[in-house]
Write a protein that holds these residues in place. Sequence first.
Motif, PDB file in Angstrom:
ATOM      1  N   UNK A  72      -7.754   0.511 -18.485  1.00 51.59           N
ATOM      2  CA  UNK A  72      -8.174   0.117 -17.132  1.00 51.59           C
ATOM      3  C   UNK A  72      -9.682   0.293 -16.950  1.00 51.59           C
ATOM      4  N   UNK A  73     -10.310   1.067 -17.832  1.00 52.03           N
ATOM      5  CA  UNK A  73     -11.752   1.282 -17.759  1.00 52.03           C
ATOM      6  C   UNK A  73     -12.191   2.096 -16.548  1.00 52.03           C
ATOM      7  N   UNK A  74     -11.312   2.992 -16.106  1.00 51.15           N
ATOM      8  CA  UNK A  74     -11.608   3.830 -14.938  1.00 51.15           C
ATOM      9  C   UNK A  74     -11.241   5.272 -15.235  1.00 51.15           C
ATOM     10  N   UNK A  75     -11.739   6.175 -14.406  1.00 52.91           N
ATOM     11  CA  UNK A  75     -11.362   7.582 -14.576  1.00 52.91           C
ATOM     12  C   UNK A  75     -10.793   8.180 -13.289  1.00 52.91           C
ATOM     13  N   UNK A  76     -10.762   7.379 -12.209  1.00 50.22           N
ATOM     14  CA  UNK A  76     -10.143   7.834 -10.967  1.00 50.22           C
ATOM     15  C   UNK A  76      -9.618   6.624 -10.193  1.00 50.22           C
ATOM     16  N   UNK A  77      -8.685   6.901  -9.310  1.00 49.49           N
ATOM     17  CA  UNK A  77      -8.050   5.848  -8.504  1.00 49.49           C
ATOM     18  C   UNK A  77      -7.886   6.354  -7.085  1.00 49.49           C
ATOM     19  N   UNK A  78      -8.225   5.516  -6.128  1.00 54.34           N
ATOM     20  CA  UNK A  78      -7.975   5.832  -4.724  1.00 54.34           C
ATOM     21  C   UNK A  78      -6.578   5.334  -4.373  1.00 54.34           C
ATOM     22  N   UNK A  79      -5.758   6.227  -3.873  1.00 52.35           N
ATOM     23  CA  UNK A  79      -4.404   5.868  -3.448  1.00 52.35           C
ATOM     24  C   UNK A  79      -4.424   5.659  -1.942  1.00 52.35           C
ATOM     25  N   UNK A  80      -4.480   4.403  -1.546  1.00 52.07           N
ATOM     26  CA  UNK A  80      -4.633   4.084  -0.129  1.00 52.07           C
ATOM     27  C   UNK A  80      -3.432   4.537   0.705  1.00 52.07           C
ATOM     28  N   UNK A  81      -2.266   4.615   0.110  1.00 53.13           N
ATOM     29  CA  UNK A  81      -1.077   5.064   0.858  1.00 53.13           C
ATOM     30  C   UNK A  81      -1.240   6.490   1.385  1.00 53.13           C
TER      31      UNK A  81
ATOM     32  N   UNK B  83       3.490   2.152  -3.861  1.00 54.44           N
ATOM     33  CA  UNK B  83       2.101   2.443  -3.488  1.00 54.44           C
ATOM     34  C   UNK B  83       1.182   2.068  -4.632  1.00 54.44           C
ATOM     35  N   UNK B  84       0.522   0.943  -4.499  1.00 56.77           N
ATOM     36  CA  UNK B  84      -0.397   0.475  -5.529  1.00 56.77           C
ATOM     37  C   UNK B  84      -0.045  -0.925  -5.981  1.00 56.77           C
ATOM     38  N   UNK B  85      -1.075  -1.653  -6.380  1.00 58.18           N
ATOM     39  CA  UNK B  85      -0.855  -3.038  -6.785  1.00 58.18           C
ATOM     40  C   UNK B  85      -0.789  -3.206  -8.302  1.00 58.18           C
ATOM     41  N   UNK B  86      -1.070  -2.141  -9.042  1.00 57.90           N
ATOM     42  CA  UNK B  86      -0.990  -2.215 -10.502  1.00 57.90           C
ATOM     43  C   UNK B  86      -0.144  -1.055 -11.017  1.00 57.90           C
ATOM     44  N   UNK B  87       0.247  -1.173 -12.260  1.00 58.12           N
ATOM     45  CA  UNK B  87       1.067  -0.122 -12.871  1.00 58.12           C
ATOM     46  C   UNK B  87       0.336   1.213 -12.879  1.00 58.12           C
ATOM     47  N   UNK B  88      -0.939   1.200 -13.242  1.00 57.09           N
ATOM     48  CA  UNK B  88      -1.679   2.463 -13.309  1.00 57.09           C
ATOM     49  C   UNK B  88      -1.809   3.081 -11.916  1.00 57.09           C
ATOM     50  N   UNK B  89      -1.983   2.257 -10.890  1.00 56.42           N
ATOM     51  CA  UNK B  89      -2.057   2.797  -9.522  1.00 56.42           C
ATOM     52  C   UNK B  89      -0.731   3.433  -9.131  1.00 56.42           C
ATOM     53  N   UNK B  90       0.360   2.748  -9.442  1.00 54.94           N
ATOM     54  CA  UNK B  90       1.672   3.304  -9.088  1.00 54.94           C
ATOM     55  C   UNK B  90       1.940   4.601  -9.853  1.00 54.94           C
ATOM     56  N   UNK B  91       1.568   4.628 -11.131  1.00 52.52           N
ATOM     57  CA  UNK B  91       1.754   5.848 -11.919  1.00 52.52           C
ATOM     58  C   UNK B  91       0.851   6.976 -11.426  1.00 52.52           C
ATOM     59  N   UNK B  92      -0.318   6.626 -10.909  1.00 47.75           N
ATOM     60  CA  UNK B  92      -1.257   7.644 -10.421  1.00 47.75           C
ATOM     61  C   UNK B  92      -0.689   8.422  -9.241  1.00 47.75           C
ATOM     62  N   UNK B  93       0.267   7.845  -8.537  1.00 47.70           N
ATOM     63  CA  UNK B  93       0.927   8.574  -7.454  1.00 47.70           C
ATOM     64  C   UNK B  93       1.557   9.864  -7.967  1.00 47.70           C
TER      65      UNK B  93
END
Length: 111
Positions: free
Chosen positions: A95-104, A52-62
């Motif tokens: 990543x220059x962000x403080x939140x991530x939307x997890x589309x899954x 779930x996620x296209x980048x490492x940080x997105x996958x870790x955010x799960x």
Amino acid sequence: KIEEIEYMIASTQFNSGSHNAAYSTAMGISGENRSEALYLAAQCVAKLANGCGSSTIERKANFLYAARLADQAGQGGAAAKYRAAGPTDGEWFDAGISSINLSCWNVTVSK
């Protein structure tokens, strides 16, 4: 009784490797089995994190979402373990962000 049966269904789905189905079933459970269902949902999210996620940080955010569910389930030890697998402060900064939307899961997690 219905909630107990639904939890048994979610557990069976999880044990058979149908983690998406188990997550969906578990998230619909309320009542007496809500805590157990939330913990099961957390485990599903963690199992599916790398898909779930296209980048490492997105996958870790799960893992941050899994930690949130585990906290809601009263599973502090599991929540801490999941949180530790989440993005580091350095990864958030890079990543220059403080939140991530997890589309899954259709949720947003924050640093």
